[in-house]
Design a protein around this motif. Structure first.
Motif, PDB file in Angstrom:
ATOM      1  N   SER A 146      -6.635   7.456  -6.410  1.00 17.80           N
ATOM      2  CA  SER A 146      -6.892   8.584  -5.522  1.00 17.80           C
ATOM      3  C   SER A 146      -5.833   8.627  -4.431  1.00 17.80           C
ATOM      4  O   SER A 146      -5.627   7.627  -3.725  1.00 17.80           O
ATOM      5  N   LEU A 147      -5.179   9.768  -4.300  1.00 17.66           N
ATOM      6  CA  LEU A 147      -4.182   9.947  -3.253  1.00 17.66           C
ATOM      7  C   LEU A 147      -4.799   9.695  -1.881  1.00 17.66           C
ATOM      8  O   LEU A 147      -4.241   8.967  -1.063  1.00 17.66           O
ATOM      9  N   ALA A 148      -5.972  10.256  -1.624  1.00 16.63           N
ATOM     10  CA  ALA A 148      -6.640  10.084  -0.331  1.00 16.63           C
ATOM     11  C   ALA A 148      -6.976   8.621  -0.073  1.00 16.63           C
ATOM     12  O   ALA A 148      -6.796   8.113   1.044  1.00 16.63           O
ATOM     13  N   ASP A 149      -7.456   7.917  -1.099  1.00 13.43           N
ATOM     14  CA  ASP A 149      -7.817   6.515  -0.935  1.00 13.43           C
ATOM     15  C   ASP A 149      -6.580   5.668  -0.634  1.00 13.43           C
ATOM     16  O   ASP A 149      -6.628   4.771   0.212  1.00 13.43           O
ATOM     17  N   GLU A 150      -5.474   5.956  -1.294  1.00  9.96           N
ATOM     18  CA  GLU A 150      -4.245   5.206  -1.034  1.00  9.96           C
ATOM     19  C   GLU A 150      -3.725   5.490   0.377  1.00  9.96           C
ATOM     20  O   GLU A 150      -3.230   4.582   1.046  1.00  9.96           O
ATOM     21  N   GLU A 210       0.826  -1.215   0.000  1.00  8.77           N
ATOM     22  CA  GLU A 210       0.000   0.000   0.000  1.00  8.77           C
ATOM     23  C   GLU A 210       0.860   1.264   0.000  1.00  8.77           C
ATOM     24  O   GLU A 210       0.534   2.244  -0.673  1.00  8.77           O
ATOM     25  N   VAL A 211       1.965   1.250   0.741  1.00  5.74           N
ATOM     26  CA  VAL A 211       2.884   2.396   0.727  1.00  5.74           C
ATOM     27  C   VAL A 211       3.447   2.579  -0.684  1.00  5.74           C
ATOM     28  O   VAL A 211       3.584   3.709  -1.167  1.00  5.74           O
ATOM     29  N   GLY A 212       3.752   1.484  -1.354  1.00  5.62           N
ATOM     30  CA  GLY A 212       4.237   1.562  -2.733  1.00  5.62           C
ATOM     31  C   GLY A 212       3.215   2.178  -3.670  1.00  5.62           C
ATOM     32  O   GLY A 212       3.559   2.987  -4.542  1.00  5.62           O
ATOM     33  N   GLU A 213       1.947   1.819  -3.500  1.00  4.56           N
ATOM     34  CA  GLU A 213       0.894   2.389  -4.339  1.00  4.56           C
ATOM     35  C   GLU A 213       0.758   3.885  -4.074  1.00  4.56           C
ATOM     36  O   GLU A 213       0.576   4.678  -5.008  1.00  4.56           O
ATOM     37  N   LEU A 214       0.865   4.279  -2.821  1.00  5.66           N
ATOM     38  CA  LEU A 214       0.829   5.697  -2.470  1.00  5.66           C
ATOM     39  C   LEU A 214       2.027   6.423  -3.086  1.00  5.66           C
ATOM     40  O   LEU A 214       1.888   7.503  -3.673  1.00  5.66           O
ATOM     41  N   ALA A 215       3.196   5.823  -2.981  1.00  2.00           N
ATOM     42  CA  ALA A 215       4.405   6.428  -3.538  1.00  2.00           C
ATOM     43  C   ALA A 215       4.290   6.604  -5.052  1.00  2.00           C
ATOM     44  O   ALA A 215       4.745   7.616  -5.603  1.00  2.00           O
ATOM     45  N   ARG A 216       3.683   5.634  -5.723  1.00  2.00           N
ATOM     46  CA  ARG A 216       3.522   5.729  -7.178  1.00  2.00           C
ATOM     47  C   ARG A 216       2.674   6.948  -7.555  1.00  2.00           C
ATOM     48  O   ARG A 216       3.024   7.705  -8.458  1.00  2.00           O
ATOM     49  N   ILE A 217       1.596   7.178  -6.826  1.00  2.00           N
ATOM     50  CA  ILE A 217       0.746   8.337  -7.115  1.00  2.00           C
ATOM     51  C   ILE A 217       1.499   9.637  -6.832  1.00  2.00           C
ATOM     52  O   ILE A 217       1.428  10.590  -7.608  1.00  2.00           O
ATOM     53  N   ILE A 218       2.240   9.676  -5.741  1.00  3.92           N
ATOM     54  CA  ILE A 218       3.007  10.880  -5.408  1.00  3.92           C
ATOM     55  C   ILE A 218       4.080  11.129  -6.465  1.00  3.92           C
ATOM     56  O   ILE A 218       4.278  12.274  -6.902  1.00  3.92           O
ATOM     57  N   ALA A 219       4.762  10.065  -6.904  1.00  2.00           N
ATOM     58  CA  ALA A 219       5.795  10.211  -7.929  1.00  2.00           C
ATOM     59  C   ALA A 219       5.215  10.751  -9.230  1.00  2.00           C
ATOM     60  O   ALA A 219       5.833  11.578  -9.903  1.00  2.00           O
ATOM     61  N   ARG A 220       4.022  10.305  -9.564  1.00  2.00           N
ATOM     62  CA  ARG A 220       3.411  10.736 -10.822  1.00  2.00           C
ATOM     63  C   ARG A 220       2.759  12.112 -10.698  1.00  2.00           C
ATOM     64  O   ARG A 220       2.676  12.841 -11.679  1.00  2.00           O
ATOM     65  N   THR A 221       2.323  12.459  -9.502  1.00  2.00           N
ATOM     66  CA  THR A 221       1.680  13.765  -9.304  1.00  2.00           C
ATOM     67  C   THR A 221       2.711  14.870  -9.097  1.00  2.00           C
ATOM     68  O   THR A 221       2.580  15.961  -9.657  1.00  2.00           O
ATOM     69  N   TYR A 222       3.737  14.601  -8.310  1.00  2.00           N
ATOM     70  CA  TYR A 222       4.693  15.642  -7.927  1.00  2.00           C
ATOM     71  C   TYR A 222       6.086  15.450  -8.520  1.00  2.00           C
ATOM     72  O   TYR A 222       6.913  16.356  -8.462  1.00  2.00           O
ATOM     73  N   GLY A 223       6.352  14.286  -9.065  1.00  2.00           N
ATOM     74  CA  GLY A 223       7.660  13.996  -9.629  1.00  2.00           C
ATOM     75  C   GLY A 223       7.643  14.061 -11.145  1.00  2.00           C
ATOM     76  O   GLY A 223       6.726  14.613 -11.759  1.00  2.00           O
ATOM     77  N   GLU A 224       8.643  13.469 -11.744  1.00  2.00           N
ATOM     78  CA  GLU A 224       8.816  13.542 -13.190  1.00  2.00           C
ATOM     79  C   GLU A 224       8.043  12.481 -13.958  1.00  2.00           C
ATOM     80  O   GLU A 224       7.889  12.586 -15.167  1.00  2.00           O
ATOM     81  N   GLN A 225       7.580  11.441 -13.268  1.00  2.00           N
ATOM     82  CA  GLN A 225       6.860  10.377 -13.978  1.00  2.00           C
ATOM     83  C   GLN A 225       5.488  10.857 -14.432  1.00  2.00           C
ATOM     84  O   GLN A 225       4.851  11.671 -13.772  1.00  2.00           O
ATOM     85  N   SER A 226       5.048  10.326 -15.554  1.00  2.00           N
ATOM     86  CA  SER A 226       3.702  10.613 -16.029  1.00  2.00           C
ATOM     87  C   SER A 226       2.776   9.462 -15.637  1.00  2.00           C
ATOM     88  O   SER A 226       3.224   8.346 -15.383  1.00  2.00           O
ATOM     89  N   PHE A 227       1.496   9.760 -15.596  1.00  2.00           N
ATOM     90  CA  PHE A 227       0.503   8.746 -15.246  1.00  2.00           C
ATOM     91  C   PHE A 227       0.327   7.773 -16.397  1.00  2.00           C
ATOM     92  O   PHE A 227       0.309   8.159 -17.563  1.00  2.00           O
TER      93      PHE A 227
END
Length: 110
Positions: free
Chosen positions: A62-66, A37-54
């Motif tokens: 959903s960030l909140a759901d994760e 679950e932490v990994g799924e949260l990290a993936r959303i953060i990486a794609r939202t705030y980092g260089e990765q695209s969705f």
């Protein structure tokens, strides 16, 4: 929506497990699920705030759901290991305050 204490959240998770979940997964399984679950949260953060695209498969995440998923599994672990997170959090805040009350204020990097 009514506010919920940590203790109430632990009780709600416990009631849900007893009503719908049959039993808790064992501690090892829940620890692995927490990492997942932490990994799924990290993936959303990486794609939202980092260089990765969705990816297309990430569009409905959903960030909140994760975050809630992470909290859910952590509450499960606390319940099955006999940890009162309400007490643990208060103790942890006290520890951090005593240890770091001046550390960050004097950090020139901040």
């Amino acid at each position: 929506m009514e506010e919920l204490t940590i203790r109430q959240a632990q009780a709600q998770v416990d009631e849900w497990i007893k009503t719908y979940g049959v039993r808790y997964f064992n501690e090892l399984t829940n620890t692995v699920l927490l990492m997942e679950e932490v990994g799924e949260l990290a993936r959303i953060i990486a794609r939202t705030y980092g260089e990765q695209s969705f990816k297309e498969s990430d569009k409905d995440c959903s960030l909140a759901d994760e975050m809630a998923d992470v909290l859910w599994v952590l509450l499960c672990l606390a319940n099955q290991m006999g940890v009162d997170l309400n007490v643990a959090f208060k103790d942890n805040m006290r520890k951090k305050t005593e240890r770091d009350k001046e550390r960050h204020l004097q950090n020139n990097k901040l």
